[in-house]
Enzyme design. Structure first.
Site, PDB file in Angstrom:
ATOM      1  N   ASP A  82      39.151  24.976  52.535  1.00  0.00           N
ATOM      2  CA  ASP A  82      39.342  26.127  53.417  1.00  0.00           C
ATOM      3  C   ASP A  82      38.098  27.032  53.434  1.00  0.00           C
ATOM      4  OD1 ASP A  82      41.112  27.322  55.183  1.00  0.00           O
ATOM      5  OD2 ASP A  82      41.904  28.705  53.684  1.00  0.00           O
ATOM      6  N   HIS A  83      37.719  27.473  54.615  1.00  0.00           N
ATOM      7  CA  HIS A  83      36.665  28.492  54.794  1.00  0.00           C
ATOM      8  C   HIS A  83      35.413  28.250  53.958  1.00  0.00           C
ATOM      9  CE1 HIS A  83      38.789  31.264  57.392  1.00  0.00           C
ATOM     10  NE2 HIS A  83      39.862  31.064  56.677  1.00  0.00           N
ATOM     11  N   HIS A 181      43.428  37.884  57.222  1.00  0.00           N
ATOM     12  CA  HIS A 181      43.744  37.389  55.880  1.00  0.00           C
ATOM     13  C   HIS A 181      44.238  38.542  55.012  1.00  0.00           C
ATOM     14  CE1 HIS A 181      40.557  34.210  56.896  1.00  0.00           C
ATOM     15  NE2 HIS A 181      41.702  33.584  56.832  1.00  0.00           N
ATOM     16  N   GLY A 182      45.159  38.251  54.110  1.00  0.00           N
ATOM     17  CA  GLY A 182      45.638  39.273  53.174  1.00  0.00           C
ATOM     18  C   GLY A 182      46.890  39.955  53.697  1.00  0.00           C
ATOM     19  N   HIS A 215      45.129  31.313  61.392  1.00  0.00           N
ATOM     20  CA  HIS A 215      44.845  31.851  60.056  1.00  0.00           C
ATOM     21  C   HIS A 215      45.649  33.127  59.842  1.00  0.00           C
ATOM     22  CE1 HIS A 215      41.418  29.374  58.594  1.00  0.00           C
ATOM     23  NE2 HIS A 215      41.496  28.970  59.855  1.00  0.00           N
ATOM     24  N   GLY A 216      45.759  33.533  58.558  1.00  0.00           N
ATOM     25  CA  GLY A 216      46.388  34.826  58.257  1.00  0.00           C
ATOM     26  C   GLY A 216      47.894  34.845  58.442  1.00  0.00           C
ATOM     27  N   ASN A 237      48.215  28.656  58.462  1.00  0.00           N
ATOM     28  CA  ASN A 237      47.699  28.877  57.114  1.00  0.00           C
ATOM     29  C   ASN A 237      48.420  29.995  56.371  1.00  0.00           C
ATOM     30  OD1 ASN A 237      45.787  27.048  57.941  1.00  0.00           O
ATOM     31  ND2 ASN A 237      44.023  28.360  57.556  1.00  0.00           N
ATOM     32  N   VAL A 238      48.817  29.693  55.143  1.00  0.00           N
ATOM     33  CA  VAL A 238      49.490  30.699  54.303  1.00  0.00           C
ATOM     34  C   VAL A 238      48.868  30.664  52.911  1.00  0.00           C
ATOM     35  CG1 VAL A 238      51.686  31.404  53.276  1.00  0.00           C
ATOM     36  CG2 VAL A 238      51.662  30.353  55.558  1.00  0.00           C
ATOM     37  N   THR A 240      48.049  34.264  50.834  1.00  0.00           N
ATOM     38  CA  THR A 240      48.379  35.469  50.049  1.00  0.00           C
ATOM     39  C   THR A 240      49.834  35.455  49.569  1.00  0.00           C
ATOM     40  OG1 THR A 240      46.745  36.672  51.342  1.00  0.00           O
ATOM     41  CG2 THR A 240      48.356  37.994  50.151  1.00  0.00           C
TER      42      THR A 240
END
Ligand code: 13P
Length: 292
Positions: A82-83, A181-182, A215-216, A237-238, A240
């Protein structure tokens, strides 16, 4: 079944109007929890690691564990990096057995993003069974070593998206559409659904070619998640959420069993908690029963 890249499973998801959960893991307990939960739900699965846990655990160790687990699994499983902003490390992980690589050059200018993404596509596509994810626009928040402030965040330009996809040769495309994200600061973050719809139409309107990535995922309301999936989000995408589950469960277990000193029981509590979160996401994304 079992060891697969992301492309084919996500083309099926886009066509079937569901999304596959892509879950970030940082250790073996999380990895086992994610695989067990997805197997129970008969769902395809993408396991992902960010760069820091990948380097900490060692890519060849993760690759070996993945191969062992996936070979005997009853569901298709992809291992995704990822990233990753570091071109040589993308290659290292491809060599180590990851089956989907995300080169994240989204902070670079457009031409440089294309150049780096193309380089990784060329490398991975020469190897057997590896797909590549690229990103355009920038997703705000913190995901491992990638930090993007709200001021820096830029949404994906649909016209550039088509050029990016055509010139790079990517297999999956992550357009920035306002997710972050977060933990979201508000219950209703401002997402650009129209932009996602436009990009999906431009890229996949004449038949699904390049599945789209959202994402996020953490913190998005269920109705929002469903809308993003209906508009063409196929990889969801998961991260956090699972980190919080691990830390909170560990803290709560130790706090209430102060005299126990039995690490195995902490692991069991964490595994059950993470499995609960994965069941939730799989049901929401509509990928239960889609492993066949
Ligand atoms: P969250 O941490 O917000 O769930 O985002 C995960 C992600 O997009 C990983 O690439």
């Amino acid at each position: 079944m079992s060891i697969v890249n992301a492309k084919e499973m996500l083309i099926k998801a886009t066509e079937g109007k569901y999304a596959v959960g892509a879950f970030n893991v940082t250790n073996l307990i999380q990895l086992e929890a994610v695989v067990e939960a997805a197997t129970e739900k008969k769902s395809p699965l993408i396991i992902q690691t960010s760069v820091t846990p990948s380097k900490f655990l060692k890519p060849e160790v993760i690759g070996a564990i993945y191969r062992t687990v996936a070979q005997s699994a009853l569901i298709p499983i992809c291992l995704h990096l990822d990233h990753c902003t570091d071109v040589p490390y993308c290659r290292t992980c491809a060599d180590a057995g990851y089956t989907n690589i995300m080169i994240d050059a989204s902070k670079q200018n457009f031409e440089e993003n294309i150049r780096q993404t193309k380089e990784i596509c060329r490398y991975c596509h020469r190897m057997d069974n590896i797909s590549v994810e690229g990103e355009l626009g920038t997703v705000s928040g913190i995901e491992d070593q990638v930090k993007v402030s709200e001021d820096e965040a830029a949404l994906c330009d649909p016209g550039e998206a088509l050029k990016f996809v055509n010139e790079t040769g990517i297999d999956l495309f992550a357009p920035a559409i306002g997710t972050a994200h977060g933990v979201y600061k508000t219950k209703n973050p401002k997402l650009d659904f129209d932009r996602l719809a436009q990009i999906a139409e431009l890229i996949n309107g004449q038949g699904v070619k390049i599945p789209l990535v959202i994402h996020g995922g953490t913190g998005l309301q269920p109705a929002v998640v469903k809308k993003l999936v209906a508009l063409g989000g196929a990889k969801f995408n998961v991260s956090t959420d699972l980190k919080h589950s691990l830390i909170d469960t560990t803290y709560e277990y130790i706090s209430s069993h102060r005299e126990e000193y039995n690490p195995g029981k902490v692991d069991i509590a964490v595994k059950e908690a993470i499995k609960g979160r994965i069941h939730y996401w799989i049901d929401l994304l509509g990928c239960a029963g889609k492993a066949g």
